[in-house]
Motif scaffolding. Structure first.
Motif, PDB file in Angstrom:
ATOM      1  N   VAL A   8     -20.647 -14.446 -26.712  1.00 52.60           N
ATOM      2  CA  VAL A   8     -21.087 -13.106 -26.343  1.00 52.60           C
ATOM      3  C   VAL A   8     -22.603 -13.024 -26.316  1.00 52.60           C
ATOM      4  O   VAL A   8     -23.191 -12.397 -25.446  1.00 52.60           O
ATOM      5  CB  VAL A   8     -20.498 -12.065 -27.320  1.00 52.60           C
ATOM      6  N   ARG A   9     -23.263 -13.667 -27.291  1.00 52.85           N
ATOM      7  CA  ARG A   9     -24.723 -13.626 -27.384  1.00 52.85           C
ATOM      8  C   ARG A   9     -25.281 -15.036 -27.496  1.00 52.85           C
ATOM      9  O   ARG A   9     -24.719 -15.886 -28.173  1.00 52.85           O
ATOM     10  CB  ARG A   9     -25.158 -12.810 -28.602  1.00 52.85           C
ATOM     11  N   LEU A  10     -26.408 -15.269 -26.833  1.00 53.06           N
ATOM     12  CA  LEU A  10     -27.062 -16.574 -26.873  1.00 53.06           C
ATOM     13  C   LEU A  10     -28.554 -16.392 -27.077  1.00 53.06           C
ATOM     14  O   LEU A  10     -29.148 -15.438 -26.571  1.00 53.06           O
ATOM     15  CB  LEU A  10     -26.832 -17.341 -25.564  1.00 53.06           C
ATOM     16  N   SER A  11     -29.166 -17.313 -27.799  1.00 50.02           N
ATOM     17  CA  SER A  11     -30.618 -17.310 -27.942  1.00 50.02           C
ATOM     18  C   SER A  11     -31.232 -17.877 -26.666  1.00 50.02           C
ATOM     19  O   SER A  11     -30.558 -18.552 -25.862  1.00 50.02           O
ATOM     20  CB  SER A  11     -31.037 -18.161 -29.137  1.00 50.02           C
ATOM     21  N   LEU A  12     -32.520 -17.636 -26.486  1.00 46.09           N
ATOM     22  CA  LEU A  12     -33.200 -18.165 -25.311  1.00 46.09           C
ATOM     23  C   LEU A  12     -33.151 -19.683 -25.285  1.00 46.09           C
ATOM     24  O   LEU A  12     -32.917 -20.280 -24.226  1.00 46.09           O
ATOM     25  CB  LEU A  12     -34.651 -17.679 -25.297  1.00 46.09           C
ATOM     26  N   SER A  13     -33.351 -20.326 -26.413  1.00 40.80           N
ATOM     27  CA  SER A  13     -33.327 -21.786 -26.448  1.00 40.80           C
ATOM     28  C   SER A  13     -31.956 -22.329 -26.085  1.00 40.80           C
ATOM     29  O   SER A  13     -31.849 -23.359 -25.396  1.00 40.80           O
ATOM     30  CB  SER A  13     -33.751 -22.293 -27.826  1.00 40.80           C
ATOM     31  N   GLU A  14     -30.886 -21.647 -26.525  1.00 38.13           N
ATOM     32  CA  GLU A  14     -29.539 -22.106 -26.187  1.00 38.13           C
ATOM     33  C   GLU A  14     -29.245 -21.903 -24.708  1.00 38.13           C
ATOM     34  O   GLU A  14     -28.612 -22.746 -24.061  1.00 38.13           O
ATOM     35  CB  GLU A  14     -28.500 -21.371 -27.040  1.00 38.13           C
ATOM     36  N   ILE A  15     -29.712 -20.789 -24.145  1.00 34.80           N
ATOM     37  CA  ILE A  15     -29.539 -20.557 -22.705  1.00 34.80           C
ATOM     38  C   ILE A  15     -30.216 -21.671 -21.924  1.00 34.80           C
ATOM     39  O   ILE A  15     -29.628 -22.242 -20.990  1.00 34.80           O
ATOM     40  CB  ILE A  15     -30.120 -19.187 -22.308  1.00 34.80           C
ATOM     41  N   CYS A  16     -31.447 -21.999 -22.290  1.00 31.91           N
ATOM     42  CA  CYS A  16     -32.195 -23.037 -21.578  1.00 31.91           C
ATOM     43  C   CYS A  16     -31.536 -24.404 -21.736  1.00 31.91           C
ATOM     44  O   CYS A  16     -31.498 -25.200 -20.794  1.00 31.91           O
ATOM     45  CB  CYS A  16     -33.635 -23.078 -22.082  1.00 31.91           C
ATOM     46  N   ARG A  17     -31.026 -24.672 -22.932  1.00 32.47           N
ATOM     47  CA  ARG A  17     -30.358 -25.958 -23.149  1.00 32.47           C
ATOM     48  C   ARG A  17     -29.133 -26.091 -22.259  1.00 32.47           C
ATOM     49  O   ARG A  17     -28.926 -27.114 -21.603  1.00 32.47           O
ATOM     50  CB  ARG A  17     -29.948 -26.095 -24.616  1.00 32.47           C
ATOM     51  N   ARG A  18     -28.316 -25.051 -22.225  1.00 32.52           N
ATOM     52  CA  ARG A  18     -27.096 -25.098 -21.414  1.00 32.52           C
ATOM     53  C   ARG A  18     -27.409 -25.118 -19.923  1.00 32.52           C
ATOM     54  O   ARG A  18     -26.685 -25.727 -19.141  1.00 32.52           O
ATOM     55  CB  ARG A  18     -26.203 -23.900 -21.739  1.00 32.52           C
ATOM     56  N   ALA A  19     -28.463 -24.421 -19.535  1.00 34.88           N
ATOM     57  CA  ALA A  19     -28.827 -24.351 -18.111  1.00 34.88           C
ATOM     58  C   ALA A  19     -29.649 -25.554 -17.666  1.00 34.88           C
ATOM     59  O   ALA A  19     -29.881 -25.735 -16.468  1.00 34.88           O
ATOM     60  CB  ALA A  19     -29.592 -23.067 -17.829  1.00 34.88           C
ATOM     61  N   GLY A  20     -30.117 -26.357 -18.616  1.00 36.73           N
ATOM     62  CA  GLY A  20     -30.936 -27.511 -18.277  1.00 36.73           C
ATOM     63  C   GLY A  20     -32.299 -27.129 -17.751  1.00 36.73           C
ATOM     64  O   GLY A  20     -32.806 -27.751 -16.812  1.00 36.73           O
ATOM     65  N   LEU A  21     -32.911 -26.120 -18.371  1.00 39.46           N
ATOM     66  CA  LEU A  21     -34.199 -25.610 -17.898  1.00 39.46           C
ATOM     67  C   LEU A  21     -35.260 -25.738 -18.985  1.00 39.46           C
ATOM     68  O   LEU A  21     -34.959 -25.606 -20.178  1.00 39.46           O
ATOM     69  CB  LEU A  21     -34.067 -24.124 -17.521  1.00 39.46           C
ATOM     70  N   PRO A  22     -36.506 -25.948 -18.591  1.00 43.59           N
ATOM     71  CA  PRO A  22     -37.604 -25.896 -19.561  1.00 43.59           C
ATOM     72  C   PRO A  22     -37.688 -24.494 -20.155  1.00 43.59           C
ATOM     73  O   PRO A  22     -37.353 -23.503 -19.494  1.00 43.59           O
ATOM     74  CB  PRO A  22     -38.842 -26.218 -18.722  1.00 43.59           C
ATOM     75  N   LEU A  23     -38.155 -24.400 -21.377  1.00 38.61           N
ATOM     76  CA  LEU A  23     -38.209 -23.115 -22.055  1.00 38.61           C
ATOM     77  C   LEU A  23     -39.063 -22.098 -21.307  1.00 38.61           C
ATOM     78  O   LEU A  23     -38.700 -20.929 -21.193  1.00 38.61           O
ATOM     79  CB  LEU A  23     -38.750 -23.303 -23.478  1.00 38.61           C
ATOM     80  N   ALA A  24     -40.186 -22.549 -20.751  1.00 36.51           N
ATOM     81  CA  ALA A  24     -41.072 -21.618 -20.038  1.00 36.51           C
ATOM     82  C   ALA A  24     -40.384 -21.052 -18.801  1.00 36.51           C
ATOM     83  O   ALA A  24     -40.463 -19.842 -18.516  1.00 36.51           O
ATOM     84  CB  ALA A  24     -42.370 -22.325 -19.646  1.00 36.51           C
ATOM     85  N   THR A  25     -39.693 -21.926 -18.051  1.00 35.72           N
ATOM     86  CA  THR A  25     -38.979 -21.475 -16.847  1.00 35.72           C
ATOM     87  C   THR A  25     -37.855 -20.519 -17.220  1.00 35.72           C
ATOM     88  O   THR A  25     -37.677 -19.465 -16.598  1.00 35.72           O
ATOM     89  CB  THR A  25     -38.403 -22.676 -16.082  1.00 35.72           C
ATOM     90  N   GLY A  26     -37.091 -20.894 -18.253  1.00 36.83           N
ATOM     91  CA  GLY A  26     -36.000 -20.038 -18.687  1.00 36.83           C
ATOM     92  C   GLY A  26     -36.487 -18.693 -19.166  1.00 36.83           C
ATOM     93  O   GLY A  26     -35.879 -17.655 -18.867  1.00 36.83           O
TER      94      GLY A  26
END
Length: 264
Positions: free
Chosen positions: A20-38
């Motif tokens: 239901v809820r995700l942290s920004l770092s987890e979203i970026c990890r799952r999406a395969g994106l750099p933290l700045a881009t995410g």
């Protein structure tokens, strides 16, 4: 190099696992994106209402995205038919009433009713939760094609609460009981302190297209009390689907797959 659209889709797909809820770092990890881009793209999605930022700093699916998705004809038709029966079921029990369909190996919750006295639950409309740990999920999985169960087992049975089933054979035995009894029961499997009873909703040819459930406190859960009104509502909704729903195989809320035909 991925396009911006592909990156945005990857961000939204990060929530498909049922969290239901995700942290920004987890979203970026799952999406395969750099933290700045995410961070930049997530911020734009929040501004547009497609994601929401929770006070604790995590993110969840926004109401705008849900409003768009909920306009899918199959989901809309099912919810409209189900709501009167769900309201009657709530008035009879004053417990959480939930309706879910099978989507991408998860139980997608398309409607939920609860009151101030109902036990708190983790489900939200538009959220997807594991099949093996929820009452509606067990019903959907019990009647799904063998390939769906194979995929669930291949992905591993994650533990969510004290009594979550994590052994493949135990899950197979549980699903056999669901098919034999015609309903599923969970206790402390998705949420500690919560129990559920779920029943199948069928279309005209007997295919299970959705699952209806009641969720109550584990310590006060009484299947003998909950099952009669639940099964009555599920059968009534099934009759309404036969009489009024014209979703067709491709538009079934549970997907185009046929009901599992194997026995217990």
């Amino acid at each position: 190099m991925r396009s911006v659209a592909a990156k945005v889709m990857a961000i939204l797909d990060a929530f498909a696992a049922g969290d239901v809820r995700l942290s920004l770092s987890e979203i970026c990890r799952r999406a395969g994106l750099p933290l700045a881009t995410g961070h930049r793209l997530v911020g734009e999605l929040v501004a547009g209402g497609f994601l929401e930022r929770v006070p604790d700093g995590t993110y969840r699916i926004g109401t705008r995205l849900w409003r768009i998705g909920s306009q899918a004809p199959a989901v809309t038709g099912l919810r409209e038919l189900a709501l009167p029966h769900m309201e009657d079921l709530y008035e009879a029990t004053h417990d959480n009433v939930q309706l879910a369909v099978l989507r991408d190996g998860k139980a997608l919750f398309v409607e939920r009713l609860r009151g101030i006295r109902s036990v708190p639950v983790v489900t939200q409309v538009g959220a997807a939760l594991p099949l093996h740990a929820t009452g509606v999920g067990k019903v959907l999985l019990a009647y799904a094609p063998d390939a769906v169960l194979d995929d669930v087992l291949a992905g591993g049975l994650s533990r969510h609460a004290a009594r979550t089933i994590t052994d493949p054979q135990e899950l197979r035995d549980c699903l056999a009981r669901v098919r034999r009894n015609g309903y599923a029961v969970t206790r402390d499997e998705m949420t500690l302190g919560a129990a559920s009873v779920a029943a199948p909703v069928r279309d005209g040819d007997g295919t299970v297209v959705a699952a209806l459930s009641l969720v109550t406190r584990t310590r006060s859960a009484d299947v003998r009390r909950l099952l009669p009104p639940l099964t009555t509502a599920a059968r009534a909704l099934s009759r309404d689907l036969v009489a009024h729903w014209r979703g067709g195989p491709a538009g079934r809320p549970g997907g185009a797959s046929a009901e599992r035909k194997s026995g217990p």
